[in-house]
Enzyme design. Sequence first.
Site, PDB file in Angstrom:
ATOM      1  N   TYR A 136       0.943  -1.445   0.084  1.00 30.67           N
ATOM      2  CA  TYR A 136      -0.088   0.098   0.026  1.00 30.67           C
ATOM      3  C   TYR A 136       0.864   1.270   0.081  1.00 30.67           C
ATOM      4  O   TYR A 136       1.859   1.549   0.819  1.00 30.67           O
ATOM      5  CB  TYR A 136      -0.917  -0.002   1.257  1.00 30.67           C
ATOM      6  CG  TYR A 136      -2.029   1.208   1.047  1.00 30.67           C
ATOM      7  CD1 TYR A 136      -3.108   0.836   0.475  1.00 30.67           C
ATOM      8  CD2 TYR A 136      -1.664   2.593   1.385  1.00 30.67           C
ATOM      9  CE1 TYR A 136      -4.246   1.972   0.367  1.00 30.67           C
ATOM     10  CE2 TYR A 136      -2.484   3.369   1.135  1.00 30.67           C
ATOM     11  CZ  TYR A 136      -3.849   3.058   0.914  1.00 30.67           C
ATOM     12  OH  TYR A 136      -4.622   4.342   0.552  1.00 30.67           O
ATOM     13  N   GLN A 197     -10.809  -0.007   0.689  1.00 32.47           N
ATOM     14  CA  GLN A 197     -11.459  -0.800  -0.320  1.00 32.47           C
ATOM     15  C   GLN A 197     -10.012  -1.349  -1.072  1.00 32.47           C
ATOM     16  O   GLN A 197     -10.149  -2.595  -1.423  1.00 32.47           O
ATOM     17  CB  GLN A 197     -12.056  -0.041  -1.432  1.00 32.47           C
ATOM     18  CG  GLN A 197     -11.430   1.125  -2.165  1.00 32.47           C
ATOM     19  CD  GLN A 197     -11.375   2.544  -1.139  1.00 32.47           C
ATOM     20  OE1 GLN A 197     -11.715   2.536  -0.164  1.00 32.47           O
ATOM     21  NE2 GLN A 197     -11.249   3.491  -2.043  1.00 32.47           N
ATOM     22  N   ASN A 220      -3.494   6.078   6.114  1.00 32.05           N
ATOM     23  CA  ASN A 220      -4.326   6.700   6.905  1.00 32.05           C
ATOM     24  C   ASN A 220      -5.148   5.883   7.829  1.00 32.05           C
ATOM     25  O   ASN A 220      -4.874   4.679   7.823  1.00 32.05           O
ATOM     26  CB  ASN A 220      -5.090   7.683   6.246  1.00 32.05           C
ATOM     27  CG  ASN A 220      -6.154   7.249   5.472  1.00 32.05           C
ATOM     28  OD1 ASN A 220      -6.828   5.713   5.664  1.00 32.05           O
ATOM     29  ND2 ASN A 220      -6.958   7.744   4.525  1.00 32.05           N
ATOM     30  N   SER A 243       4.993   8.995  13.969  1.00 28.08           N
ATOM     31  CA  SER A 243       6.433   9.142  14.092  1.00 28.08           C
ATOM     32  C   SER A 243       7.258   9.726  15.202  1.00 28.08           C
ATOM     33  O   SER A 243       6.591  10.582  16.000  1.00 28.08           O
ATOM     34  CB  SER A 243       6.942  10.051  12.586  1.00 28.08           C
ATOM     35  OG  SER A 243       6.513   9.494  11.553  1.00 28.08           O
ATOM     36  N   GLN A 265      10.984  15.074  12.323  1.00 21.06           N
ATOM     37  CA  GLN A 265       9.723  14.038  12.857  1.00 21.06           C
ATOM     38  C   GLN A 265       8.581  14.930  13.156  1.00 21.06           C
ATOM     39  O   GLN A 265       7.209  14.787  12.794  1.00 21.06           O
ATOM     40  CB  GLN A 265      10.032  13.214  14.175  1.00 21.06           C
ATOM     41  CG  GLN A 265      11.284  12.304  13.743  1.00 21.06           C
ATOM     42  CD  GLN A 265      10.890  11.436  12.580  1.00 21.06           C
ATOM     43  OE1 GLN A 265      10.133  10.810  12.234  1.00 21.06           O
ATOM     44  NE2 GLN A 265      11.850  11.638  11.581  1.00 21.06           N
ATOM     45  N   HIS A 268       5.793  15.910  10.398  1.00 21.32           N
ATOM     46  CA  HIS A 268       5.172  14.952   9.773  1.00 21.32           C
ATOM     47  C   HIS A 268       3.629  15.119  10.234  1.00 21.32           C
ATOM     48  O   HIS A 268       2.730  15.134   9.291  1.00 21.32           O
ATOM     49  CB  HIS A 268       5.335  13.577  10.412  1.00 21.32           C
ATOM     50  CG  HIS A 268       6.619  12.762   9.766  1.00 21.32           C
ATOM     51  ND1 HIS A 268       6.423  12.536   8.178  1.00 21.32           N
ATOM     52  CD2 HIS A 268       7.605  12.454   9.898  1.00 21.32           C
ATOM     53  CE1 HIS A 268       7.553  11.899   7.778  1.00 21.32           C
ATOM     54  NE2 HIS A 268       8.580  11.871   8.757  1.00 21.32           N
ATOM     55  N   GLU A 333      11.222   4.875  17.765  1.00 20.65           N
ATOM     56  CA  GLU A 333      11.421   4.427  16.602  1.00 20.65           C
ATOM     57  C   GLU A 333      12.636   4.994  15.877  1.00 20.65           C
ATOM     58  O   GLU A 333      13.478   4.047  15.275  1.00 20.65           O
ATOM     59  CB  GLU A 333      10.331   5.170  15.713  1.00 20.65           C
ATOM     60  CG  GLU A 333      10.290   4.857  14.282  1.00 20.65           C
ATOM     61  CD  GLU A 333       9.317   5.834  13.490  1.00 20.65           C
ATOM     62  OE1 GLU A 333       8.897   5.380  12.094  1.00 20.65           O
ATOM     63  OE2 GLU A 333       8.783   6.679  14.091  1.00 20.65           O
ATOM     64  N   HIS A 334      13.182   6.082  15.995  1.00 18.77           N
ATOM     65  CA  HIS A 334      14.368   6.495  15.818  1.00 18.77           C
ATOM     66  C   HIS A 334      15.052   7.197  16.727  1.00 18.77           C
ATOM     67  O   HIS A 334      14.805   7.743  17.586  1.00 18.77           O
ATOM     68  CB  HIS A 334      14.351   7.744  14.751  1.00 18.77           C
ATOM     69  CG  HIS A 334      13.393   7.499  13.539  1.00 18.77           C
ATOM     70  ND1 HIS A 334      12.152   8.039  13.384  1.00 18.77           N
ATOM     71  CD2 HIS A 334      13.546   6.798  12.248  1.00 18.77           C
ATOM     72  CE1 HIS A 334      11.640   7.515  12.108  1.00 18.77           C
ATOM     73  NE2 HIS A 334      12.475   6.834  11.595  1.00 18.77           N
ATOM     74  N   ASP A 367      15.749   7.770   6.170  1.00 17.10           N
ATOM     75  CA  ASP A 367      14.516   7.808   5.591  1.00 17.10           C
ATOM     76  C   ASP A 367      14.565   7.692   4.099  1.00 17.10           C
ATOM     77  O   ASP A 367      13.588   7.046   3.435  1.00 17.10           O
ATOM     78  CB  ASP A 367      13.769   9.112   5.928  1.00 17.10           C
ATOM     79  CG  ASP A 367      12.978   9.335   7.153  1.00 17.10           C
ATOM     80  OD1 ASP A 367      12.887   8.326   7.631  1.00 17.10           O
ATOM     81  OD2 ASP A 367      12.402  10.343   7.186  1.00 17.10           O
ATOM     82  N   GLU A 421      -0.326 -37.555  27.755  1.00 15.28           N
ATOM     83  CA  GLU A 421      -1.324 -36.898  27.318  1.00 15.28           C
ATOM     84  C   GLU A 421      -2.627 -37.288  27.014  1.00 15.28           C
ATOM     85  O   GLU A 421      -3.526 -36.691  26.507  1.00 15.28           O
ATOM     86  CB  GLU A 421      -0.819 -35.958  26.358  1.00 15.28           C
ATOM     87  CG  GLU A 421       0.438 -34.972  26.584  1.00 15.28           C
ATOM     88  CD  GLU A 421       0.974 -33.970  25.615  1.00 15.28           C
ATOM     89  OE1 GLU A 421       0.681 -34.362  24.421  1.00 15.28           O
ATOM     90  OE2 GLU A 421       1.970 -33.164  25.774  1.00 15.28           O
ATOM     91  N   HIS A 426      -1.620 -41.002  18.757  1.00 18.22           N
ATOM     92  CA  HIS A 426      -0.105 -40.453  18.940  1.00 18.22           C
ATOM     93  C   HIS A 426       0.871 -41.344  19.176  1.00 18.22           C
ATOM     94  O   HIS A 426       2.067 -41.597  18.434  1.00 18.22           O
ATOM     95  CB  HIS A 426       0.049 -39.017  19.624  1.00 18.22           C
ATOM     96  CG  HIS A 426      -0.643 -37.952  19.131  1.00 18.22           C
ATOM     97  ND1 HIS A 426      -1.779 -37.792  18.908  1.00 18.22           N
ATOM     98  CD2 HIS A 426       0.321 -36.846  18.577  1.00 18.22           C
ATOM     99  CE1 HIS A 426      -2.018 -36.651  18.347  1.00 18.22           C
ATOM    100  NE2 HIS A 426      -0.744 -36.042  18.058  1.00 18.22           N
TER     101      HIS A 426
END
Length: 436
Positions: A136, A197, A220, A243, A265, A268, A333-334, A367, A421, A426
């Site tokens: 995506y 979709q 999003n 971020s 950051q 963003h 994250e960073h 990045d 068991e 088995h």
Amino acid sequence: MQQPLPMRVFNTQQADFEQQLQALLATDLTVADGVQTAVDHIIAEVRSRGDQALVDFTAQFDRWQPQSAASLEVPQAALTAALERISEQEREALTLAAERVRQYHEHQRQESWQYTETDGTVLGQQITALDRVGVYVPGGKASYPSSVLMNILPAKVAGVAEVIMVVPTPDGVVNDMVFAAAAIAGVDRVFAIGGAQAVAALAYGTESVPRVDKIVGPGNVYVASAKRAVFGQVAIDMIAGPSEILVVCDGQTDPDWIAMDLFSQAEHDELAQSILLAYDDEFIAQVQASVAKLLPQLARSEIAQVSLANRGAIIRVADLDEAMVLTNRIAPEHLELSIAEPEQWLPKVRHAGAIFLGRHTPEALGDYCAGPNHVLPTSGTARFSSPLGVYDFQKRSSIIHCSPEGAAQLAKVASVLARGESLEAHARSAEYRYKP
């Protein structure tokens, strides 16, 4: 714009520091009921009406009317044309970035392995690539050709047979850089669809869009909600939060550099988080002055200002040892270690998505073109998650090939455990191999 609000300054020695830290790191990732209801409806429509639902939702949300479902697929010639339309400078930048990303991920590729025991039994692991992956890519105002490279190239290096890219084209507008990046990365098929979709189409398949095994890539809140909803039907990379950047500085880096790294950051979105850990009061004041001076110059200054005021902070620590403890607590994250001899401190970092060492390694290089993947765990999930990589597009199968002697020995153990068991079949299945 108004005078920038100063970034909050906390001190680890304050009595209420723990409460302040928890409030700073709190991230509400819950989805509004209206969003989830809409996403569930979209997924149900795509499952029941297939291509026609994609056509209808494209007209509704992206404001252009496809002539048919077939017109949603972007021909390879259109990708090539976009690559030719962009400037030579852009083409060279994308090509160089792609080569660096590809080379880095080549080192991640895992190979199958086996070993043979003394009785001839062979054990091992077979590594195979996923058959088909969906990527995506955001469209419209949020167009990220770098994400195209970061998501497609590891899949290609892993050996994925078919990579399908979906990207919305609001108002029918095509982003040439995104299409050019797709051409360079070697994507197999592209569909001009987006939103929940597109996720539903990749997860369940339609007459035109093939069903995939895994969906990766940012989007999003509707895309993220859809990925969460289809998880289990397909694999997903992660549900990413806002971020983040955490900068640890010894006070010897140019404060303007540090301020701009924090902005990288904050620009963003308003929920992005930028934190500085430092132990020099004079340097902290210098960074605050740099923030006030440079922030009004940013094109996205209003977004960055809200981010810094609401979710940013400068935390005064006692020393670098305390900074490392706090870093692992935050699990950013960073992480930038803008300090002298950063390699000496690297072993102390246990939790971070990506680690940038030294004063000349800003997060922005990661990045785009350093090579490592920029799809990283957020919201503290670096405690247990890793960057997107080739390993995300490979799977492992165990190999067991028993010799008669090996089977006889293992069957005795299996028989005892199976009967413990109360699983008779088995036990008897194992016992046939040594006939007690």
